[in-house]
Write an enzyme that holds these catalytic residues in place. Structure first.
Site, PDB file in Angstrom:
ATOM      1  N   ARG A  74       0.857  -1.211   0.000  1.00 41.25           N
ATOM      2  CA  ARG A  74       0.000   0.000   0.000  1.00 41.25           C
ATOM      3  C   ARG A  74       0.882   1.246   0.000  1.00 41.25           C
ATOM      4  NH1 ARG A  74      -4.731   0.859  -1.644  1.00 41.25           N
ATOM      5  NH2 ARG A  74      -5.593  -0.855  -0.416  1.00 41.25           N
ATOM      6  N   ARG A  97       1.498  -6.670  -9.732  1.00 45.72           N
ATOM      7  CA  ARG A  97       1.953  -5.953  -8.526  1.00 45.72           C
ATOM      8  C   ARG A  97       2.129  -6.897  -7.327  1.00 45.72           C
ATOM      9  NH1 ARG A  97      -3.049  -2.434  -5.882  1.00 45.72           N
ATOM     10  NH2 ARG A  97      -4.629  -4.084  -5.923  1.00 45.72           N
ATOM     11  N   HIS A 168       0.347   3.515 -10.458  1.00 52.54           N
ATOM     12  CA  HIS A 168      -0.636   4.008  -9.478  1.00 52.54           C
ATOM     13  C   HIS A 168       0.109   4.806  -8.384  1.00 52.54           C
ATOM     14  CE1 HIS A 168      -3.861   3.943  -6.542  1.00 52.54           C
ATOM     15  NE2 HIS A 168      -4.635   3.234  -7.335  1.00 52.54           N
ATOM     16  N   ASP A 213     -12.253  10.171  -6.808  1.00 56.22           N
ATOM     17  CA  ASP A 213     -11.810   9.028  -7.607  1.00 56.22           C
ATOM     18  C   ASP A 213     -12.227   9.294  -9.046  1.00 56.22           C
ATOM     19  OD1 ASP A 213     -12.038   5.398  -7.132  1.00 56.22           O
ATOM     20  OD2 ASP A 213     -10.990   6.641  -8.621  1.00 56.22           O
ATOM     21  N   GLU A 272      -2.324   9.087 -10.984  1.00 59.50           N
ATOM     22  CA  GLU A 272      -1.911   7.875 -11.697  1.00 59.50           C
ATOM     23  C   GLU A 272      -1.873   8.151 -13.204  1.00 59.50           C
ATOM     24  OE1 GLU A 272      -4.983   5.187 -10.176  1.00 59.50           O
ATOM     25  OE2 GLU A 272      -4.926   6.485  -8.412  1.00 59.50           O
TER      26      GLU A 272
HETATM   27  O1  TA6 Z   1      -7.034   4.914  -7.715  1.00 57.54           O
HETATM   28  C1  TA6 Z   1      -8.071   4.320  -8.371  1.00 57.54           C
HETATM   29  C2  TA6 Z   1      -8.531   3.066  -7.624  1.00 57.54           C
HETATM   30  O2  TA6 Z   1      -9.102   2.179  -8.534  1.00 57.54           O
HETATM   31  C3  TA6 Z   1      -9.503   3.442  -6.510  1.00 57.54           C
HETATM   32  O3  TA6 Z   1     -10.836   3.156  -6.902  1.00 57.54           O
HETATM   33  C4  TA6 Z   1      -9.047   2.600  -5.324  1.00 57.54           C
HETATM   34  O4  TA6 Z   1      -9.655   1.320  -5.354  1.00 57.54           O
HETATM   35  C5  TA6 Z   1      -7.551   2.564  -5.567  1.00 57.54           C
HETATM   36  O5  TA6 Z   1      -7.422   2.383  -6.974  1.00 57.54           O
HETATM   37  C6  TA6 Z   1      -6.795   1.545  -4.749  1.00 57.54           C
HETATM   38  O6  TA6 Z   1      -7.001   0.268  -5.244  1.00 57.54           O
HETATM   39  P1  TA6 Z   1      -6.332  -0.966  -4.430  1.00 57.54           P
HETATM   40  O7  TA6 Z   1      -6.743  -2.202  -5.161  1.00 57.54           O
HETATM   41  O8  TA6 Z   1      -4.840  -0.743  -4.453  1.00 57.54           O
HETATM   42  O9  TA6 Z   1      -6.873  -0.865  -3.037  1.00 57.54           O
END
Ligand code: TA6
Length: 299
Positions: A74, A97, A168, A213, A272
């Site tokens: 994370r 990932r 991301h 988002d 992102e």
């Molecule tokens: O940043 C876009 C996104 O798809 C959000 O909707 C949120 O889910 C984020 O990615 C984090 O995703 P993750 O699977 O890493 O918790």
């Protein structure tokens, strides 16, 4: 021991080392002569730290981040491939990932920049989920005030390869209430929190006061994140990565994420870059490359 072999084969005295990171996961530590540093785990080829020459951390890593096989880290810069988010049948953001990538090259460049390259390819497990051979490479170049991430996908199969791909990127900030994203004015915004309504972004400086988002298809190739509280900015320049996502989970979603502190939404923002609406399709032996450069400066 694998770490000793990686050190021997890829270490560069004073510039690049391979060390034991969290939970014994190997990570590459790159050190620029200016003092700037970057760290990339082989797990996911996941950049987890980018520090300025004075040691300021520019990335964000959750204090609750997990370093476990099969789980994404994370924070930092997760690589999303071959799917973005839940936009298909695969695990969220695809599976690379959470794979162990191979460190395949390290360099000290003539201009003093430090480079490392990673690669991952299809496996029986990935083919069981997604029946496509592929090779995915990432190259990270650390310079005095920038880090550049280049991705390359090669279709090593005999059928067309359709995929989404994104970096991301989690940026660390001192105060989300004084954080702004610039450069998206006039771009179409898809608000995934409001039934994916599509409207024109009319803000020249996007601030944050609630869960955010949004997808910006075909966004400008130059953007900026301003961390007003620290007087810092990070310029984002991208090539062949048309789409942008801006995300902050805010209060409720933060509480629902077990690998994210309840208050950590205050100190991060994701901007992102990738091919999200602009899904790519490669012919057999075809390849795609995309680049995102992050350069820090002062407001
Ligand atoms: O940043 C876009 C996104 O798809 C959000 O909707 C949120 O889910 C984020 O990615 C984090 O995703 P993750 O699977 O890493 O918790």
């Amino acid at each position: 021991m694998i770490l000793d072999i990686l050190k021997r084969d890829f270490g560069i005295e004073g510039s690049l080392d391979v060390v034991e990171g969290m939970n014994g996961f190997p990570k590459v530590v790159m050190t620029h002569v200016s003092g700037a540093t970057s760290e990339i785990y082989l797990h996911g080829a996941h950049l987890t730290s980018w520090r300025a020459t004075d040691g300021t951390e520019l990335s964000f890593l959750s204090r609750a981040a997990k370093f476990e096989q099969g789980k994404p880290i994370r924070g930092g810069i997760p690589i999303c491939f071959p799917q973005f988010s839940g936009q298909g049948p695969l695990p969220a953001h695809g599976f690379v990932r959470t794979m162990d990538w191979e460190l395949c090259r390290t360099q000290l460049l003539d201009n003093g920049a430090v480079a490392s390259e990673f690669q991952v390819t299809d496996t029986a497990e990935t083919r069981a989920m997604w029946p496509h051979p592929f090779a995915l490479g990432m190259r990270v170049v650390l310079a005095e005030d920038s880090v550049t991430l280049s991705l390359r996908v090669v279709n090593t199969g005999s059928q067309p390869l359709a995929f989404q791909i994104a970096l991301h990127t989690y940026f660390g900030v001192a105060d989300i209430g004084r954080t702004f994203v610039l450069g998206l004015e006039g771009t179409e915004r898809v608000d995934t929190l409001r039934e994916w309504v599509r409207e024109t972004e009319n803000r020249s400086r996007i601030g944050f006061s609630a869960e955010t988002d949004s997808i910006y298809p075909n966004a400008p190739d130059s953007l900026r994140v301003e961390d007003e509280a620290r007087g810092l900015s990070v310029a984002i320049e991208k090539k062949s990565m048309p789409d942008v996502v801006v995300w902050n989970p805010w209060i409720q979603k933060s509480r629902r994420m077990e690998d994210f502190g309840d208050d950590e939404y205050l100190r991060m923002v994701c901007v992102e870059t990738g091919c999200i609406e602009a899904k790519q399709t490669l012919p057999p032996e075809g390849s795609w490359e995309g680049i995102t450069r992050l350069t820090y400066g002062f407001i």
